[in-house]
Scaffold this motif. Structure first.
Motif, short mmCIF file in Angstrom:
data_model
loop_
_atom_site.label_atom_id
_atom_site.label_comp_id
_atom_site.label_asym_id
_atom_site.label_seq_id
_atom_site.Cartn_x
_atom_site.Cartn_y
_atom_site.Cartn_z
N ILE A 67 0.88 -1.17 0.00
CA ILE A 67 0.00 0.00 0.00
C ILE A 67 0.91 1.22 0.00
N SER A 68 0.81 2.03 -1.03
CA SER A 68 1.69 3.19 -1.15
C SER A 68 0.88 4.45 -1.39
N THR A 69 1.35 5.55 -0.85
CA THR A 69 0.72 6.85 -1.08
C THR A 69 1.73 7.75 -1.80
N ASP A 70 1.23 8.59 -2.68
CA ASP A 70 2.06 9.50 -3.46
C ASP A 70 1.44 10.88 -3.38
N ALA A 71 1.98 11.73 -2.49
CA ALA A 71 1.41 13.06 -2.29
C ALA A 71 1.53 13.92 -3.54
N GLU A 72 2.62 13.76 -4.29
CA GLU A 72 2.83 14.59 -5.48
C GLU A 72 1.76 14.30 -6.53
N ASN A 73 1.47 12.99 -6.73
CA ASN A 73 0.47 12.62 -7.72
C ASN A 73 -0.92 12.43 -7.12
N ARG A 74 -1.04 12.59 -5.80
CA ARG A 74 -2.30 12.54 -5.08
C ARG A 74 -3.00 11.19 -5.25
N ILE A 99 -4.94 -4.38 -8.46
CA ILE A 99 -4.26 -3.10 -8.26
C ILE A 99 -5.36 -2.04 -8.19
N ASN A 100 -5.51 -1.46 -7.03
CA ASN A 100 -6.56 -0.49 -6.77
C ASN A 100 -5.91 0.87 -6.50
N THR A 101 -6.18 1.84 -7.35
CA THR A 101 -5.60 3.17 -7.20
C THR A 101 -6.69 4.20 -6.99
N SER A 102 -6.55 4.97 -5.92
CA SER A 102 -7.49 6.07 -5.63
C SER A 102 -6.82 7.39 -6.00
N HIS A 103 -7.51 8.19 -6.79
CA HIS A 103 -6.99 9.48 -7.25
C HIS A 103 -7.75 10.60 -6.53
N PHE A 104 -7.03 11.44 -5.83
CA PHE A 104 -7.64 12.50 -5.03
C PHE A 104 -7.49 13.86 -5.71
N ASP A 105 -8.38 14.77 -5.37
CA ASP A 105 -8.33 16.11 -5.95
C ASP A 105 -7.19 16.94 -5.40
N SER A 106 -6.72 16.61 -4.20
CA SER A 106 -5.65 17.39 -3.57
C SER A 106 -4.86 16.50 -2.62
N ALA A 107 -3.64 16.95 -2.32
CA ALA A 107 -2.82 16.23 -1.35
C ALA A 107 -3.48 16.26 0.02
N GLU A 108 -4.22 17.33 0.32
CA GLU A 108 -4.90 17.44 1.61
C GLU A 108 -6.00 16.39 1.74
N ALA A 109 -6.70 16.12 0.65
CA ALA A 109 -7.74 15.10 0.67
C ALA A 109 -7.14 13.71 0.90
N LEU A 110 -6.03 13.45 0.24
CA LEU A 110 -5.32 12.19 0.45
C LEU A 110 -4.91 12.06 1.91
N GLU A 111 -4.34 13.13 2.44
CA GLU A 111 -3.89 13.11 3.83
C GLU A 111 -5.05 12.89 4.79
N GLN A 112 -6.20 13.47 4.50
CA GLN A 112 -7.37 13.32 5.35
C GLN A 112 -7.83 11.86 5.41
#
Length: 329
Positions: free
Chosen positions: A6-13, A125-138
């Motif tokens: 499970i990986s998160t990518d703040a730059e690509n949200r 492979i399940n990828t979630s795409h967020f509108d902002s880095a803040e949304a990902l962080e939330q």
């Protein structure tokens, strides 16, 4: 554990979940596109999902909610953007209210589900795409990473025939974390009867006895939230041991699927556990799952060291022998 990364990518949200399964890709596809199967794993232990709508067409929606042991609900919705059987589908995933409307202040995300064949079976492979880095962080701060890991860990049981997965393995104990233990046992009988065996005094007295040499001396059954339950046992004849009992209160009932109650030793203030019983039937057999929440690791280890699982196995064997088997004669 099926989840390999499970990986998160703040730059690509994005948040990406990769999981491998010993099942063909077509079987994996059906698990994710059948709401009955989704309900068995879409939600971490203790928060099972209930799908109220599932229109699996482009432009269609799926609505669901997850229910905590205390009865709290968290709703969600999927809007299907595209479907490519059996390779994957895309949705807009939103937090939702009881009517399926997106919740204000909560992020929505585009979620892609990809399924591919591997030498050992299949991979998601399940990828979630967020509108902002803040949304990902939330979402990460809300426990999405560990919750997803624990939810996907339930999928192996869904992908296999239930009898193939659990029959003959006896009572299985899994330590999920420092305070949660999952206990599973497949019993050969219909869910309705197993539910009755947990909720009718005459049936409980036939099987819920633990090791041989013990008798149930008290049985106060509770079948609705807020009601009190109380059960006592004592040794018989030359059996060594001291009488003991448990008491508590029913928190949630979803008959004949789920019951949640508190439990503590009689005459004490604790420690108290939360016991979450779930029943799932397939092909005439019922998988009994008990998720136990302890106040701390020390209490968990102390109670497991009493031989609780061995006593439960003897009771489950008696359930099959004394309650379920006679109905098939």
């Amino acid at each position: 554990m099926p989840v390999t990364d499970i990986s998160t990518d703040a730059e690509n949200r994005t948040m990406t979940v990769t999981a491998d399964f010993a099942a063909p890709v077509e079987r994996l596809w059906h698990a994710f596109t059948d709401p009955v199967q989704l309900e068995r794993f879409w939600g971490p232990p203790g928060w099972p999902a209930t799908f109220t709508e599932f229109d699996f067409t482009v432009g269609g929606k799926a609505l669901y909610y997850m229910t905590s042991p205390q009865g709290e609900r968290s709703g969600g919705s999927w809007e299907f953007l595209n479907i490519l059987e059996p390779h994957g589908f895309d949705v807009i995933d939103s937090f939702a209210d009881a009517d399926g409307n997106p919740l204000e202040g909560m992020p929505a995300m585009r979620m892609t589900f990809g399924f591919e064949s591997t030498d050992a079976g299949s991979r998601m492979i399940n990828t979630s795409h967020f509108d902002s880095a803040e949304a990902l962080e939330q979402v990460v701060a809300m426990g999405a990473v560990e919750g997803t890991r624990m939810a996907m860990a339930q999928l192996d049981a869904v992908l296999q025939d239930l009898r193939e997965y659990a029959q003959g393995k006896g009572t299985q104990v899994e330590l999920l974390d420092d305070t949660h233990v999952r206990i599973t046992r497949l019993v050969n009988g219909p869910r309705e009867l197993v539910w009755r065996a947990y909720n009718e005094e005459a049936l409980m007295r036939q099987w819920m006895l633990g090791p041989d040499g013990w008798e149930m001396t008290e049985c106060v059954v509770a079948t609705a939230p807020g009601e009190k339950h109380r059960t006592s046992w004592a040794p018989v004849g030359d059996t060594e041991g001291e009488a003991f009992g448990f008491e508590g209160e029913v928190v949630l009932v979803d008959a004949p699927r789920r019951a949640v109650s508190t439990e503590r030793m009689q005459g004490t203030e604790g420690p108290e556990t939360l016991n979450d019983l779930n029943l799932y039937e397939e092909d005439g057999a019922t998988l009994v799952t008990v998720l136990i929440e302890y106040p701390d690791k020390e209490t968990r280890d102390m109670i497991l060291a009493t031989g609780m699982a061995d006593g439960m196995e003897e009771s489950f064997a008696r359930l099959e022998r004394e309650v379920l088997e006679p109905t098939r004669s």
